[in-house]
Design an enzyme around this catalytic site. Structure first.
Site, PDB file in Angstrom:
ATOM      1  N   CYS A 116      64.236  50.170  44.643  1.00  0.00           N
ATOM      2  CA  CYS A 116      63.438  50.609  45.701  1.00  0.00           C
ATOM      3  C   CYS A 116      64.131  50.780  46.970  1.00  0.00           C
ATOM      4  CB  CYS A 116      62.211  49.642  45.952  1.00  0.00           C
ATOM      5  SG  CYS A 116      60.972  50.172  44.508  1.00  0.00           S
ATOM      6  N   HIS A 254      59.657  50.987  53.255  1.00  0.00           N
ATOM      7  CA  HIS A 254      59.338  51.248  51.969  1.00  0.00           C
ATOM      8  C   HIS A 254      58.032  50.866  51.648  1.00  0.00           C
ATOM      9  CE1 HIS A 254      59.269  51.385  47.639  1.00  0.00           C
ATOM     10  NE2 HIS A 254      59.414  50.161  47.480  1.00  0.00           N
ATOM     11  N   ASN A 284      53.690  53.300  45.504  1.00  0.00           N
ATOM     12  CA  ASN A 284      55.165  53.179  45.598  1.00  0.00           C
ATOM     13  C   ASN A 284      55.809  54.274  44.856  1.00  0.00           C
ATOM     14  OD1 ASN A 284      57.648  51.987  45.275  1.00  0.00           O
ATOM     15  ND2 ASN A 284      56.939  50.036  44.899  1.00  0.00           N
TER      16      ASN A 284
HETATM   17  N1  ACO Z   1      43.298  45.014  38.870  1.00  0.00           N
HETATM   18  C1  ACO Z   1      42.777  43.887  38.765  1.00  0.00           C
HETATM   19  N2  ACO Z   1      43.147  42.523  38.546  1.00  0.00           N
HETATM   20  C2  ACO Z   1      44.591  42.521  38.809  1.00  0.00           C
HETATM   21  C3  ACO Z   1      45.354  43.610  38.519  1.00  0.00           C
HETATM   22  C4  ACO Z   1      44.617  44.796  38.797  1.00  0.00           C
HETATM   23  N3  ACO Z   1      45.407  46.084  38.581  1.00  0.00           N
HETATM   24  N4  ACO Z   1      46.778  43.213  38.700  1.00  0.00           N
HETATM   25  C5  ACO Z   1      46.707  42.032  38.549  1.00  0.00           C
HETATM   26  N5  ACO Z   1      45.536  41.394  38.621  1.00  0.00           N
HETATM   27  C6  ACO Z   1      44.961  40.137  38.696  1.00  0.00           C
HETATM   28  C7  ACO Z   1      46.108  39.275  37.972  1.00  0.00           C
HETATM   29  O1  ACO Z   1      45.718  39.045  36.761  1.00  0.00           O
HETATM   30  C8  ACO Z   1      45.637  37.684  38.699  1.00  0.00           C
HETATM   31  O2  ACO Z   1      44.468  37.239  37.962  1.00  0.00           O
HETATM   32  P1  ACO Z   1      43.990  35.668  37.834  1.00  0.00           P
HETATM   33  O3  ACO Z   1      44.117  35.426  39.103  1.00  0.00           O
HETATM   34  O4  ACO Z   1      42.986  35.758  37.048  1.00  0.00           O
HETATM   35  O5  ACO Z   1      45.462  35.267  36.998  1.00  0.00           O
HETATM   36  C9  ACO Z   1      45.205  38.241  40.041  1.00  0.00           C
HETATM   37  O6  ACO Z   1      44.829  39.574  40.080  1.00  0.00           O
HETATM   38  C10 ACO Z   1      46.110  38.048  40.981  1.00  0.00           C
HETATM   39  O7  ACO Z   1      47.318  38.379  40.558  1.00  0.00           O
HETATM   40  P2  ACO Z   1      48.558  38.579  41.545  1.00  0.00           P
HETATM   41  O8  ACO Z   1      49.933  38.807  40.869  1.00  0.00           O
HETATM   42  O9  ACO Z   1      48.776  36.961  42.264  1.00  0.00           O
HETATM   43  O10 ACO Z   1      48.145  39.179  42.876  1.00  0.00           O
HETATM   44  P3  ACO Z   1      48.905  39.662  44.119  1.00  0.00           P
HETATM   45  O11 ACO Z   1      48.031  39.481  45.037  1.00  0.00           O
HETATM   46  O12 ACO Z   1      50.449  39.233  44.118  1.00  0.00           O
HETATM   47  O13 ACO Z   1      49.099  41.071  44.003  1.00  0.00           O
HETATM   48  C11 ACO Z   1      50.839  43.012  43.630  1.00  0.00           C
HETATM   49  C12 ACO Z   1      49.837  41.890  42.912  1.00  0.00           C
HETATM   50  C13 ACO Z   1      50.076  43.938  44.355  1.00  0.00           C
HETATM   51  C14 ACO Z   1      51.725  43.424  42.547  1.00  0.00           C
HETATM   52  C15 ACO Z   1      51.708  42.061  44.736  1.00  0.00           C
HETATM   53  O14 ACO Z   1      52.188  40.952  44.102  1.00  0.00           O
HETATM   54  C16 ACO Z   1      53.025  42.949  45.301  1.00  0.00           C
HETATM   55  O15 ACO Z   1      52.957  43.977  45.738  1.00  0.00           O
HETATM   56  N6  ACO Z   1      54.225  42.453  44.871  1.00  0.00           N
HETATM   57  C17 ACO Z   1      55.354  42.896  45.329  1.00  0.00           C
HETATM   58  C18 ACO Z   1      56.026  44.351  44.879  1.00  0.00           C
HETATM   59  C19 ACO Z   1      57.208  44.701  45.519  1.00  0.00           C
HETATM   60  O16 ACO Z   1      57.333  44.857  46.657  1.00  0.00           O
HETATM   61  N7  ACO Z   1      57.767  44.949  44.392  1.00  0.00           N
HETATM   62  C20 ACO Z   1      59.403  45.514  44.913  1.00  0.00           C
HETATM   63  C21 ACO Z   1      59.647  46.898  45.181  1.00  0.00           C
HETATM   64  S1  ACO Z   1      59.320  47.785  43.651  1.00  0.00           S
HETATM   65  C22 ACO Z   1      60.677  48.275  42.939  1.00  0.00           C
HETATM   66  O17 ACO Z   1      61.939  47.897  43.546  1.00  0.00           O
HETATM   67  C23 ACO Z   1      60.771  48.980  41.705  1.00  0.00           C
END
Ligand code: ACO
Length: 333
Positions: A116, A254, A284
Site C-alpha cells: 500500500c 492512503h 482500500n
Molecule cells: N464483520 C464483522 N465482524 C468482524 C469482521 C467483519 N468483516 N472482521 C472482523 N470481525 C470481528 C473479529 O472477528 C473480532 O471479533 P471477536 O472480538 O469476537 O474476536 C472483532 O470483529 C474485532 O476484530 P479486530 O480485528 O480487533 O477489529 P479492528 O477494530 O482491529 O478492525 C480492521 C479490523 C478493520 C481490519 C482494522 O484492524 C484495520 O483497519 N487494520 C489495519 C489495516 C491496514 O492499515 N493495513 C495496511 C494497509 S493494507 C496493505 O498494505 C495491503
C-alpha cells in the site's frame, strides 16, 4: 544553471464499473454494513471486470495523466508501477506490461513493490530520477486488481479492499512553488508476517499442492503499527521542512481505515476540511488509493496549481512513507 526540481505535472485515475457494496458482502460472509462502516468507514468498493488485470486499469489512468500533462506517450522516459496485484507472479513487471499497452517502448519500466506504500515509493524513485537528470518525464502508476487475491470467506480482509488505478506524471521544473518538496520512505521487514500474499519462493504454488494465494493480515496489530508509524512520520516530515499543519492545503492519506486517517490527522492537528476521503466509495485500493484520491480532488476542482499536499501510506513489508507535494499541474477549468 538553476536547480532542477521534480514536480507532479498531472494526475489521472480509473475505477472499474462494478460495485461491491456492504450489503453484497453481508450475503457472502458473516458481516454487517454497520460493522464495516463503524470499524473502517467503507460503504462500497469497485471490482475489476473479469477481463481486466491491474495493467488494464493502470493503462487507462496513465493515458489520462499523460494527456493532462499535455504530453505525448513518446515524451515519457520512465515508467514505475506500484502494485500488490500485478498481472503476473513476479515477471514481467506490471510497469513493463503497461508500457507495452501504451506503446512506450525502449524506456526503463519497473515495479516498486511496497504494497500500500507503493505509490510513495514510486514517487520517491521518480523524484530522484528527475532531479538527477536521469529522466525528464516519469510516469508513476498505482494499479490494483486485489480482488483477485481476496479470500471471500475471510471477513477480516475481504471487506476492506477494492480495485482501481491512479497515475501521475513527474517532470522537471525550475519553479520551487511547483516542486515535490520532500519524500520519506521506511520499512520494517522484521514484521513482514503482519501482512502478506503467499505463493513466492518461500511457499511456492505447485501442482497438486493445495494453495491459496490470498492476502492475509493481522488487522488489529497492523492497525496499531500503522497509527504509530504514520503519526511519527508526518510529524517528522513537517518538522524537517519547517512546516506546520495549517500550511497543508490537502492531507491525502492512503485510504485503509477511516480511524487510522483520523488518528493521524489528530496527531498533527489537521482540520476535517483538510482531509481528503474516498474510502467510503472505493475502500482500500492499496497502491492506487493516493493517486485516486488526488484525482478526486482534481476533478472536484479543489486542487489548484501550487497547492501543498501531505501524503502518507502504510502497508505490507512492513513499509510506510509520507510526502510533501506542491501540485505542479494546471488548475482544472
Ligand atoms: N464483520 C464483522 N465482524 C468482524 C469482521 C467483519 N468483516 N472482521 C472482523 N470481525 C470481528 C473479529 O472477528 C473480532 O471479533 P471477536 O472480538 O469476537 O474476536 C472483532 O470483529 C474485532 O476484530 P479486530 O480485528 O480487533 O477489529 P479492528 O477494530 O482491529 O478492525 C480492521 C479490523 C478493520 C481490519 C482494522 O484492524 C484495520 O483497519 N487494520 C489495519 C489495516 C491496514 O492499515 N493495513 C495496511 C494497509 S493494507 C496493505 O498494505 C495491503
Amino acid at each position: 544553471m538553476s536547480k532542477i526540481y521534480a514536480s507532479m505535472l498531472s494526475i489521472g485515475a480509473y475505477s472499474p464499473e462494478k460495485r461491491l457494496t456492504n450489503a453484497d458482502l453481508e450475503k457472502m460472509v458473516d458481516t454487517t454494513d454497520e460493522w464495516i462502516v463503524k470499524r473502517t468507514g467503507i460503504k462500497e468498493r469497485r471490482v475489476a471486470a473479469d477481463d481486466q488485470a491491474a495493467s488494464d486499469l493502470g493503462a487507462i489512468a496513465a493515458r489520462q495523466a499523460i494527456e493532462r500533462a499535455n504530453l505525448a506517450i513518446g515524451d515519457i522516459d520512465l515508467i514505475i508501477a506500484a502494485t500488490l496485484s500485478g498481472d503476473f507472479l513476479f515477471m514481467p513487471s506490471t510497469a513493463a506490461v503497461i508500457a507495452g499497452k501504451l506503446g512506450a517502448l525502449n524506456i526503463p519500466a519497473f515495479d516498486a513493490l511496497a504494497a500500500c506504500s507503493g505509490f510513495i515509493y514510486a514517487l520517491a524513485t521518480a523524484k530522484a530520477y528527475v532531479e538527477s537528470g536521469m529522466a525528464s518525464n516519469a510516469l508513476i502508476v498505482g494499479a490494483e486488481a486485489s480482488s483477485r487475491f481476496m479470500d471471500y470467506s475471510d471477513r477480516s480482509v475481504c471487506v476492506l479492499f477494492g480495485d482501481g488505478a491512479g497515475a501521475a506524471v513527474i517532470g522537471a521544473t525550475d519553479d520551487p512553488s511547483k516542486a515535490i518538496a520532500d519524500v520519506k520512505i521506511s520499512s520494517d521487514g522484521a514484521q513482514w508476517d503482519n501482512l502478506y500474499i503467499d505463493g513466492g519462493s518461500k511457499n511456492p504454488i505447485r501442482e497438486g499442492k493445495p494453495h491459496k494465494p490470498f492476502m492475509r493480515m493481522k488487522g488489529n496489530e497492523t492497525f496499531k503499527l500503522a497509527v504509530r508509524a504514520l503519526s511519527n512520520d508526518v510529524i517528522e516530515i513537517l518538522a524537517r521542512n519547517n512546516l506546520n499543519a495549517s500550511q497543508i492545503a490537502h492531507f491525502v492519506p492512503h485510504q485503509a481505515n477511516l480511524r487510522i486517517i483520523k488518528a493521524v490527522g489528530e496527531a498533527i492537528g489537521l482540520r476535517e476540511d483538510q482531509v481528503v476521503l474516498t474510502i467510503d466509495r472505493y475502500g482500500n485500493t492499496s497502491a492506487a488509493s493516493i493517486p485516486m484520491a488526488i484525482n478526486d480532488l482534481y476533478e472536484a476542482k479543489r486542487l489548484k496549481t501550487g497547492d501543498l499536499m501531505l501524503l502518507d501510506a502504510f502497508g505490507g513489508g512492513l513499509t510506510w512513507g509520507s510526502a510533501l507535494v506542491r501540485f505542479g499541474g494546471e488548475t482544472p477549468r
